[in-house]
Design a protein around this motif. Structure first.
Motif, PDB file in Angstrom:
ATOM      1  N   ALA A  72       0.815  -1.216   0.000  1.00  0.00           N
ATOM      2  CA  ALA A  72       0.000   0.000   0.000  1.00  0.00           C
ATOM      3  C   ALA A  72       0.849   1.267   0.000  1.00  0.00           C
ATOM      4  O   ALA A  72       0.336   2.360   0.205  1.00  0.00           O
ATOM      5  N   VAL A  73       2.149   1.125  -0.225  1.00  0.00           N
ATOM      6  CA  VAL A  73       3.041   2.286  -0.240  1.00  0.00           C
ATOM      7  C   VAL A  73       2.910   3.020  -1.569  1.00  0.00           C
ATOM      8  O   VAL A  73       2.882   2.402  -2.637  1.00  0.00           O
ATOM      9  N   CYS A  74       2.828   4.342  -1.488  1.00  0.00           N
ATOM     10  CA  CYS A  74       2.744   5.152  -2.700  1.00  0.00           C
ATOM     11  C   CYS A  74       3.439   6.476  -2.462  1.00  0.00           C
ATOM     12  O   CYS A  74       3.609   6.901  -1.318  1.00  0.00           O
ATOM     13  N   PRO A  75       3.867   7.158  -3.521  1.00  0.00           N
ATOM     14  CA  PRO A  75       4.496   8.472  -3.363  1.00  0.00           C
ATOM     15  C   PRO A  75       3.469   9.517  -2.972  1.00  0.00           C
ATOM     16  O   PRO A  75       2.262   9.296  -3.072  1.00  0.00           O
ATOM     17  N   GLY A  76       3.975  10.687  -2.539  1.00  0.00           N
ATOM     18  CA  GLY A  76       3.094  11.797  -2.236  1.00  0.00           C
ATOM     19  C   GLY A  76       3.068  12.209  -0.778  1.00  0.00           C
ATOM     20  O   GLY A  76       2.456  13.217  -0.432  1.00  0.00           O
ATOM     21  N   PHE A  77       3.743  11.434   0.075  1.00  0.00           N
ATOM     22  CA  PHE A  77       3.785  11.753   1.498  1.00  0.00           C
ATOM     23  C   PHE A  77       5.104  12.436   1.848  1.00  0.00           C
ATOM     24  O   PHE A  77       6.127  12.209   1.208  1.00  0.00           O
ATOM     25  N   ASP A  78       5.059  13.248   2.893  1.00  0.00           N
ATOM     26  CA  ASP A  78       6.268  13.940   3.340  1.00  0.00           C
ATOM     27  C   ASP A  78       7.215  12.999   4.064  1.00  0.00           C
ATOM     28  O   ASP A  78       8.434  13.122   3.937  1.00  0.00           O
ATOM     29  N   LEU A  79       6.642  12.083   4.855  1.00  0.00           N
ATOM     30  CA  LEU A  79       7.438  11.111   5.610  1.00  0.00           C
ATOM     31  C   LEU A  79       6.777   9.746   5.536  1.00  0.00           C
ATOM     32  O   LEU A  79       5.560   9.629   5.305  1.00  0.00           O
ATOM     33  N   TYR A  80       7.593   8.715   5.783  1.00  0.00           N
ATOM     34  CA  TYR A  80       7.100   7.340   5.840  1.00  0.00           C
ATOM     35  C   TYR A  80       7.534   6.760   7.185  1.00  0.00           C
ATOM     36  O   TYR A  80       8.730   6.673   7.483  1.00  0.00           O
ATOM     37  N   LEU A  81       6.559   6.392   8.004  1.00  0.00           N
ATOM     38  CA  LEU A  81       6.815   5.863   9.336  1.00  0.00           C
ATOM     39  C   LEU A  81       6.901   4.345   9.262  1.00  0.00           C
ATOM     40  O   LEU A  81       6.006   3.686   8.720  1.00  0.00           O
ATOM     41  N   ILE A  82       7.973   3.801   9.812  1.00  0.00           N
ATOM     42  CA  ILE A  82       8.238   2.364   9.721  1.00  0.00           C
ATOM     43  C   ILE A  82       8.119   1.741  11.114  1.00  0.00           C
ATOM     44  O   ILE A  82       8.994   1.931  11.967  1.00  0.00           O
ATOM     45  N   PRO A  83       7.031   1.005  11.380  1.00  0.00           N
ATOM     46  CA  PRO A  83       6.869   0.422  12.718  1.00  0.00           C
ATOM     47  C   PRO A  83       7.672  -0.859  12.908  1.00  0.00           C
ATOM     48  O   PRO A  83       7.688  -1.729  12.038  1.00  0.00           O
ATOM     49  N   MET A  84       8.336  -0.949  14.047  1.00  0.00           N
ATOM     50  CA  MET A  84       8.962  -2.186  14.509  1.00  0.00           C
ATOM     51  C   MET A  84       8.278  -2.543  15.830  1.00  0.00           C
ATOM     52  O   MET A  84       8.343  -1.768  16.788  1.00  0.00           O
TER      53      MET A  84
END
Length: 223
Positions: A72-84
């Motif tokens: 569901a990842v797509c361009p257009g966001f300022d940041l991408y949060l990666i949960p661990m």
């Protein structure tokens, strides 16, 4: 817009799988929020993310996508949060899914736009806890150890105390805040009233409001 998550204090989290009227979205964006995060436990794909993203552009707020499903990842966001999910009992939710995603997308990833969140999920009834098989029967010493692990072993920018659907313990939040120096503490879960929001905001570096957006509550004041 270049966004700095270290400046965020109040975050609204929007789930692409849940319906939200235009009127309610306008109301939320008029609240005293510093950023909008798109993300959820699942049940959506790129189409739903793009649809919500289109409704959020032009809001003059930083936009972040929390990557729970790389499809569901797509361009257009300022940041991408990666949960661990640090207290998961399955390695895939700590590093496995992350390694597989990097293997596939490494050549096109903008590393400067990634922010890793060290989740500690404490509500056993939360969908995220069930999905990630999180060990939620933790005492305070366990939680503090995870916080220190996030900061000193993994050097993570964010430690996220997640109660998801249940209002958590202010005492636990305060204790975690005391042991963190450079890693920012985010709190999420069960915030429905302005009093609850202010209480947790006074203890954590940032609060995340999610379910309340869909349940008609107004926990944050207008700008």
């Amino acid at each position: 817009m270049r966004a700095d998550h270290r400046e965020w204090r109040r975050i609204a989290k929007l789930d692409p799988a849940r319906a939200l009227s235009d009127e309610r979205l306008d109301e939320i964006c008029a609240w005293n929020v510093d950023a909008l995060v798109v993300g959820g436990t699942g049940g959506y794909g790129m189409g739903e993310v793009l649809s919500l993203l289109g409704r959020l552009h032009g809001r003059s707020l930083p936009l972040a996508l929390e990557v729970s499903d790389p499809r569901a990842v797509c361009p257009g966001f300022d940041l991408y949060l990666i949960p661990m999910v640090l207290n998961s009992t399955e390695v895939d939710w700590v590093v496995g899914h992350h390694q597989a995603t990097i293997k596939r997308y490494a050549d096109i990833m903008d590393w400067e736009r990634l922010v890793v969140e060290g989740y500690c999920i404490l509500n056993p009834e939360a969908a995220a806890a069930r999905l990630s098989r999180a060990r939620t029967d933790l005492d305070l010493d366990d939680v503090l150890a995870f916080a220190r692990l996030a900061e000193h072993l993994l050097n993570l920018p964010v430690f996220y105390l997640e109660y998801s659907g249940r209002y958590g313990s202010p005492q636990v939040v305060a204790a975690v805040r005391e042991v963190l120096r450079n890693t920012r503490l985010w709190y999420g879960g069960g915030i429905q009233t302005p009093e609850q929001a202010e209480r947790m905001a006074s203890l954590a570096g940032a609060i995340v409001v999610g379910n309340a957006l869909y349940e008609g509550y107004a926990p944050l004041a207008k700008r």
